[in-house]
Design a protein around this motif. Sequence first.
Motif, PDB file in Angstrom:
ATOM      1  N   ASN A   1       1.187  -0.940  -0.076  1.00  9.64           N
ATOM      2  CA  ASN A   1       0.073   0.047  -0.053  1.00  9.64           C
ATOM      3  C   ASN A   1       1.120   1.263  -0.439  1.00  9.64           C
ATOM      4  O   ASN A   1       0.251   2.083   0.854  1.00  9.64           O
ATOM      5  CB  ASN A   1      -0.665   0.370   1.153  1.00  9.64           C
ATOM      6  CG  ASN A   1      -1.894  -0.942   1.054  1.00  9.64           C
ATOM      7  OD1 ASN A   1      -2.160  -1.385   0.086  1.00  9.64           O
ATOM      8  ND2 ASN A   1      -2.899  -1.282   2.099  1.00  9.64           N
ATOM      9  N   GLY A   2       1.956   1.662  -0.561  1.00 10.03           N
ATOM     10  CA  GLY A   2       2.627   2.639  -0.768  1.00 10.03           C
ATOM     11  C   GLY A   2       3.805   2.606  -1.105  1.00 10.03           C
ATOM     12  O   GLY A   2       4.547   1.262  -2.368  1.00 10.03           O
ATOM     13  N   ALA A   3       5.313   3.015  -1.093  1.00  7.37           N
ATOM     14  CA  ALA A   3       6.325   2.399  -1.707  1.00  7.37           C
ATOM     15  C   ALA A   3       7.061   2.382  -0.570  1.00  7.37           C
ATOM     16  O   ALA A   3       6.970   2.416   0.367  1.00  7.37           O
ATOM     17  CB  ALA A   3       7.084   4.402  -1.995  1.00  7.37           C
ATOM     18  N   PRO A   4       8.284   1.261  -1.324  1.00  4.17           N
ATOM     19  CA  PRO A   4       8.423   0.573  -1.055  1.00  4.17           C
ATOM     20  C   PRO A   4       9.917   1.068   0.047  1.00  4.17           C
ATOM     21  O   PRO A   4      10.164   2.178  -0.168  1.00  4.17           O
ATOM     22  CB  PRO A   4       9.324  -0.294  -1.805  1.00  4.17           C
ATOM     23  CG  PRO A   4       9.493   0.200  -2.811  1.00  4.17           C
ATOM     24  CD  PRO A   4       7.955   1.515  -3.612  1.00  4.17           C
ATOM     25  N   ARG A   5       9.843   0.688   1.075  1.00  3.35           N
ATOM     26  CA  ARG A   5      11.358   1.485   1.266  1.00  3.35           C
ATOM     27  C   ARG A   5      12.346  -0.405   2.375  1.00  3.35           C
ATOM     28  O   ARG A   5      12.572   0.138   3.490  1.00  3.35           O
ATOM     29  CB  ARG A   5      10.580   1.387   3.164  1.00  3.35           C
ATOM     30  CG  ARG A   5       9.759   2.839   3.102  1.00  3.35           C
ATOM     31  CD  ARG A   5       9.160   3.238   4.690  1.00  3.35           C
ATOM     32  NE  ARG A   5       9.687   3.772   4.991  1.00  3.35           N
ATOM     33  CZ  ARG A   5       8.748   3.586   7.136  1.00  3.35           C
ATOM     34  NH1 ARG A   5       8.096   3.737   7.812  1.00  3.35           N
ATOM     35  NH2 ARG A   5      10.654   3.613   7.774  1.00  3.35           N
ATOM     36  N   GLY A   6      12.251  -0.280   1.063  1.00  2.75           N
ATOM     37  CA  GLY A   6      13.389  -0.965   0.993  1.00  2.75           C
ATOM     38  C   GLY A   6      13.110  -2.725   1.822  1.00  2.75           C
ATOM     39  O   GLY A   6      12.491  -2.957   0.933  1.00  2.75           O
ATOM     40  N   LEU A   7      14.047  -2.982   2.944  1.00  2.46           N
ATOM     41  CA  LEU A   7      13.062  -4.017   3.079  1.00  2.46           C
ATOM     42  C   LEU A   7      13.076  -3.845   4.561  1.00  2.46           C
ATOM     43  O   LEU A   7      12.574  -4.555   5.636  1.00  2.46           O
ATOM     44  CB  LEU A   7      14.082  -5.142   3.624  1.00  2.46           C
ATOM     45  CG  LEU A   7      15.329  -6.335   2.029  1.00  2.46           C
ATOM     46  CD1 LEU A   7      16.161  -7.103   2.985  1.00  2.46           C
ATOM     47  CD2 LEU A   7      14.216  -6.263   1.421  1.00  2.46           C
ATOM     48  N   TYR A   8      12.231  -2.573   5.050  1.00  3.68           N
ATOM     49  CA  TYR A   8      11.691  -2.123   6.195  1.00  3.68           C
ATOM     50  C   TYR A   8      10.400  -3.441   5.864  1.00  3.68           C
ATOM     51  O   TYR A   8      10.314  -3.958   8.124  1.00  3.68           O
ATOM     52  CB  TYR A   8      11.231  -0.816   5.757  1.00  3.68           C
ATOM     53  CG  TYR A   8      10.371  -0.496   7.257  1.00  3.68           C
ATOM     54  CD1 TYR A   8      11.213  -0.377   7.990  1.00  3.68           C
ATOM     55  CD2 TYR A   8       8.939  -0.651   6.675  1.00  3.68           C
ATOM     56  CE1 TYR A   8      10.375   0.221   9.436  1.00  3.68           C
ATOM     57  CE2 TYR A   8       8.195   0.235   8.253  1.00  3.68           C
ATOM     58  CZ  TYR A   8       8.402   0.359   9.600  1.00  3.68           C
ATOM     59  OH  TYR A   8       8.149   0.909  10.005  1.00  3.68           O
ATOM     60  N   ASN A   9       8.955  -3.936   5.552  1.00  3.94           N
ATOM     61  CA  ASN A   9       8.564  -4.476   5.325  1.00  3.94           C
ATOM     62  C   ASN A   9       8.540  -5.938   6.296  1.00  3.94           C
ATOM     63  O   ASN A   9       7.897  -6.644   6.172  1.00  3.94           O
ATOM     64  CB  ASN A   9       7.539  -4.074   4.321  1.00  3.94           C
ATOM     65  CG  ASN A   9       6.907  -2.811   4.411  1.00  3.94           C
ATOM     66  OD1 ASN A   9       6.557  -1.595   5.205  1.00  3.94           O
ATOM     67  ND2 ASN A   9       6.989  -1.849   3.232  1.00  3.94           N
ATOM     68  N   VAL A  10       9.623  -6.316   5.784  1.00  4.80           N
ATOM     69  CA  VAL A  10      10.065  -7.211   5.732  1.00  4.80           C
ATOM     70  C   VAL A  10      10.212  -7.680   7.208  1.00  4.80           C
ATOM     71  O   VAL A  10      10.184  -9.203   8.076  1.00  4.80           O
ATOM     72  CB  VAL A  10      11.666  -8.258   5.227  1.00  4.80           C
ATOM     73  CG1 VAL A  10      11.551  -9.452   5.298  1.00  4.80           C
ATOM     74  CG2 VAL A  10      11.313  -8.530   3.750  1.00  4.80           C
ATOM     75  N   TRP A  11      11.422  -6.556   8.023  1.00  8.14           N
ATOM     76  CA  TRP A  11      11.350  -6.286   9.125  1.00  8.14           C
ATOM     77  C   TRP A  11       9.968  -6.014  10.474  1.00  8.14           C
ATOM     78  O   TRP A  11       9.667  -6.005  11.301  1.00  8.14           O
ATOM     79  CB  TRP A  11      11.988  -4.832   9.625  1.00  8.14           C
ATOM     80  CG  TRP A  11      12.551  -4.812  10.750  1.00  8.14           C
ATOM     81  CD1 TRP A  11      13.787  -5.558  11.631  1.00  8.14           C
ATOM     82  CD2 TRP A  11      12.391  -4.212  11.880  1.00  8.14           C
ATOM     83  NE1 TRP A  11      13.231  -4.947  13.244  1.00  8.14           N
ATOM     84  CE2 TRP A  11      12.235  -3.763  12.755  1.00  8.14           C
ATOM     85  CE3 TRP A  11      11.082  -3.192  11.200  1.00  8.14           C
ATOM     86  CZ2 TRP A  11      12.021  -2.983  14.073  1.00  8.14           C
ATOM     87  CZ3 TRP A  11      10.637  -1.951  12.336  1.00  8.14           C
ATOM     88  CH2 TRP A  11      11.010  -2.406  13.431  1.00  8.14           C
ATOM     89  N   VAL A  12       9.271  -5.554   9.535  1.00  4.36           N
ATOM     90  CA  VAL A  12       7.987  -5.666   9.577  1.00  4.36           C
ATOM     91  C   VAL A  12       7.212  -6.569  10.043  1.00  4.36           C
ATOM     92  O   VAL A  12       6.007  -7.096  11.032  1.00  4.36           O
ATOM     93  CB  VAL A  12       6.759  -4.612   9.585  1.00  4.36           C
ATOM     94  CG1 VAL A  12       5.752  -4.388   9.677  1.00  4.36           C
ATOM     95  CG2 VAL A  12       7.760  -2.970   9.540  1.00  4.36           C
ATOM     96  N   GLY A  13       7.007  -7.189   8.824  1.00 10.22           N
ATOM     97  CA  GLY A  13       6.138  -9.152   9.211  1.00 10.22           C
ATOM     98  C   GLY A  13       6.591  -9.625  10.200  1.00 10.22           C
ATOM     99  O   GLY A  13       6.157 -11.196  10.846  1.00 10.22           O
TER     100      GLY A  13
END
Length: 135
Positions: free
Chosen positions: A32-44
């Motif tokens: 739902n937006g621009a990727p921030r590197g692997l930030y969303n992997v860390w969040v997951g």
Amino acid sequence: AEDTTLIINKPDGTWACNDDANGGRNPVIDFNGAPRGLYNVWVGMTRYNEGRGRAYAPQEGTDRITQLKALTTWASYYLLREKSLGSIEAGKFADLIVLDRDPLEVPARELGKVRVLLTLLEGEVVHRAGDFAWH
């Protein structure tokens, strides 16, 4: 085709990945937006919401391999394009990213800071970090 489930990164920062992975379904992620590197992997992995300053249902976090598969192989099945996307193989589109560190080696607490240096879609450069040398 593999059984996949779309996992949405909701505005309140909650996701549900582990239940799906344990239930035989393979989660894929929509950012739902621009990727921030692997930030969303860390969040997951951590289920941490920076905006709220806390983790939501941390027991639902998954390991980094599950998170990376949700972005690659499993996502291609969700899109019904597993024959052309999702892995680097002869005959598939050259959609890939170049990272500043190895996501399998970086400590978990640093995973959210891994940067995307280069993005290729169908073999064409669509993103290049200003400090990435390209000749």
